[in-house]
Scaffold this active site. Sequence first.
Site, short mmCIF file in Angstrom:
data_model
loop_
_atom_site.label_atom_id
_atom_site.label_comp_id
_atom_site.label_asym_id
_atom_site.label_seq_id
_atom_site.Cartn_x
_atom_site.Cartn_y
_atom_site.Cartn_z
N LYS A 13 0.99 -1.34 0.06
CA LYS A 13 0.03 0.04 0.04
C LYS A 13 0.84 1.17 0.00
O LYS A 13 0.45 2.35 -0.94
CB LYS A 13 -0.86 0.08 1.33
CG LYS A 13 -1.76 -1.25 1.48
CD LYS A 13 -2.74 -1.16 2.61
CE LYS A 13 -2.00 -1.30 3.88
NZ LYS A 13 -1.39 -2.59 4.22
N ARG A 90 -10.00 0.27 8.72
CA ARG A 90 -9.35 -1.08 8.92
C ARG A 90 -10.37 -2.03 9.80
O ARG A 90 -10.32 -3.22 10.28
CB ARG A 90 -8.17 -1.03 9.91
CG ARG A 90 -6.96 -1.17 9.28
CD ARG A 90 -5.99 -0.71 10.67
NE ARG A 90 -4.72 -1.76 10.08
CZ ARG A 90 -3.57 -1.06 9.46
NH1 ARG A 90 -3.83 0.18 9.03
NH2 ARG A 90 -2.72 -1.72 9.35
N ARG A 129 11.81 -5.49 5.15
CA ARG A 129 11.51 -4.20 4.87
C ARG A 129 12.38 -3.28 5.81
O ARG A 129 12.77 -3.51 7.10
CB ARG A 129 10.14 -3.80 5.31
CG ARG A 129 9.74 -2.11 5.19
CD ARG A 129 8.52 -1.73 5.10
NE ARG A 129 7.80 -2.52 6.36
CZ ARG A 129 6.49 -2.12 6.27
NH1 ARG A 129 5.92 -1.65 5.39
NH2 ARG A 129 5.74 -2.76 7.48
N ARG A 162 11.14 -1.36 11.33
CA ARG A 162 10.20 -0.64 12.42
C ARG A 162 9.84 -1.93 13.29
O ARG A 162 10.18 -3.09 13.39
CB ARG A 162 8.76 -0.89 11.34
CG ARG A 162 8.26 0.50 10.92
CD ARG A 162 7.06 0.57 10.11
NE ARG A 162 6.01 -0.30 10.42
CZ ARG A 162 4.91 -0.35 9.59
NH1 ARG A 162 4.93 0.14 8.37
NH2 ARG A 162 3.87 -1.03 10.06
N ARG A 173 -0.43 -9.21 13.03
CA ARG A 173 -1.09 -8.13 12.23
C ARG A 173 -2.08 -8.75 11.02
O ARG A 173 -3.16 -8.30 10.62
CB ARG A 173 -0.17 -7.28 11.67
CG ARG A 173 0.69 -6.36 12.70
CD ARG A 173 1.91 -5.85 12.12
NE ARG A 173 1.99 -5.20 11.15
CZ ARG A 173 3.03 -5.10 10.32
NH1 ARG A 173 4.23 -5.24 10.78
NH2 ARG A 173 3.03 -4.26 9.28
P1 AP5 Z 1 4.82 -1.78 1.72
O1 AP5 Z 1 4.53 -0.81 0.61
O2 AP5 Z 1 5.49 -0.85 3.04
O3 AP5 Z 1 3.66 -2.38 2.32
P2 AP5 Z 1 2.12 -1.78 3.28
O4 AP5 Z 1 1.30 -2.51 2.56
O5 AP5 Z 1 2.17 -0.29 2.92
O6 AP5 Z 1 2.45 -2.53 4.64
P3 AP5 Z 1 2.39 -1.94 5.97
O7 AP5 Z 1 3.07 -2.83 7.09
O8 AP5 Z 1 2.95 -0.37 6.02
O9 AP5 Z 1 0.88 -1.86 6.51
P4 AP5 Z 1 0.19 -2.28 7.79
O10 AP5 Z 1 -1.13 -1.83 7.40
O11 AP5 Z 1 0.65 -3.36 8.30
O12 AP5 Z 1 0.87 -0.60 8.46
P5 AP5 Z 1 0.40 0.60 9.02
O13 AP5 Z 1 1.49 1.45 8.98
O14 AP5 Z 1 -0.92 0.87 8.13
O15 AP5 Z 1 5.64 -2.91 1.26
C1 AP5 Z 1 6.38 -3.70 2.40
C2 AP5 Z 1 7.72 -4.16 1.88
O16 AP5 Z 1 7.56 -5.02 0.76
C3 AP5 Z 1 8.57 -3.36 1.55
O17 AP5 Z 1 9.85 -3.48 1.90
C4 AP5 Z 1 8.63 -3.02 0.04
O18 AP5 Z 1 9.65 -2.50 -0.54
C5 AP5 Z 1 8.23 -4.29 -0.37
N1 AP5 Z 1 7.54 -4.31 -1.53
C6 AP5 Z 1 6.27 -3.48 -1.65
N2 AP5 Z 1 5.62 -3.83 -2.72
C7 AP5 Z 1 6.34 -4.95 -3.35
C8 AP5 Z 1 6.13 -5.75 -4.71
N3 AP5 Z 1 5.04 -5.23 -5.61
N4 AP5 Z 1 7.00 -6.60 -5.02
C9 AP5 Z 1 8.15 -6.71 -4.32
N5 AP5 Z 1 8.38 -5.96 -2.92
C10 AP5 Z 1 7.42 -5.12 -2.64
O19 AP5 Z 1 -0.19 0.37 10.40
C11 AP5 Z 1 0.78 -0.16 11.61
C12 AP5 Z 1 -0.08 -0.21 12.79
O20 AP5 Z 1 -0.51 0.99 13.05
C13 AP5 Z 1 -1.17 -1.24 12.95
O21 AP5 Z 1 -0.80 -2.55 13.11
C14 AP5 Z 1 -2.14 -0.54 13.85
O22 AP5 Z 1 -1.66 -1.09 15.16
C15 AP5 Z 1 -1.98 0.90 13.76
N6 AP5 Z 1 -3.03 1.34 12.79
C16 AP5 Z 1 -2.71 2.05 11.73
N7 AP5 Z 1 -3.86 2.31 11.01
C17 AP5 Z 1 -5.00 1.92 11.79
C18 AP5 Z 1 -6.28 2.19 11.98
N8 AP5 Z 1 -7.01 2.74 10.81
N9 AP5 Z 1 -6.97 1.66 12.90
C19 AP5 Z 1 -6.38 1.14 13.95
N10 AP5 Z 1 -5.21 0.81 14.16
C20 AP5 Z 1 -4.43 1.42 13.03
#
Ligand code: AP5
Length: 216
Positions: A13, A90, A129, A162, A173
């Site tokens: 994402k 979410r 990552r 992270r 997660r």
């Molecule tokens: P990346 O693009 O960073 O993946 P992502 O989908 O953004 O993954 P996240 O881990 O950031 O998502 P998340 O939803 O768990 O975290 P968030 O910060 O929202 O890619 C990942 C890796 O793969 C990278 O190394 C990249 O280079 C590689 N990659 C990407 N695309 C690729 C491809 N096509 N091919 C090969 N490699 C690739 O949330 C974190 C925490 O915050 C949650 O656990 C929760 O506690 C809290 N939180 C956030 N939002 C909320 C909410 N709305 N409500 C409640 N809690 C929340």
Amino acid sequence: MNIILLGPPGAGKGTLSSKIIDRLGAVQIATGDIFRYNISNKTELGMKAKSYMDRGDLVPDELTIDLVWDAFDKVEDREERIVLFDGFPRNLDQAKALDKGMAERNTEVGKVVYFDVADNILIERITGRRVCPDCGATYHITNSKPSKEGVCDKCGGELIQRNDDNEETVKNRISVYNDFTSPLIDYYKKAGKLIKIDGAKTPEEVFNEFNDKLGK
Ligand code: AP5
Ligand code: ZN
């Protein structure tokens, strides 16, 4: 147009967001990034959110929904550009709160981009990552290496892993995603807003598929 990026942790994402921001001039509201910013600045919100994030659980809705509206209401020219919601909503309550708040602002959720990716790929992506805490750039130890190990190409910052990117937390997660977030796939399918993307492809292919399907 308001676009939601919906997919499990590691689906890509954030990676797709960066391309849409660079190439289509979008703005992004990423709840995870907002929480991490608050944690590193030791704000009250950050202190409250930290333990949930470190475990890989959802931060409670009462700490999450208002900050989304704070960010959304600050976006300039939001009717003329793409506003990306990355990591929000979410769960069903967040999705309903989003619909309600959008209606109050005479706008709506335009499209929801759902990333389809298998669990084994997610774990490999997340544990590999590395991120730049200074500029937010994202790398991967094998898929997307910086030119110099451990150093950000964009700003020279030192790359880190992270706190929640270890295998145990990632598994939680993914299970939180399956229990609370995946019902949104059906919610938005029924609303006729869902675009499904093959998130296992390369980042460039993912962007192209997004661009093609958005245009239709
Ligand atoms: P990346 O693009 O960073 O993946 P992502 O989908 O953004 O993954 P996240 O881990 O950031 O998502 P998340 O939803 O768990 O975290 P968030 O910060 O929202 O890619 C990942 C890796 O793969 C990278 O190394 C990249 O280079 C590689 N990659 C990407 N695309 C690729 C491809 N096509 N091919 C090969 N490699 C690739 O949330 C974190 C925490 O915050 C949650 O656990 C929760 O506690 C809290 N939180 C956030 N939002 C909320 C909410 N709305 N409500 C409640 N809690 C929340
Ligand atoms: Zn950087």
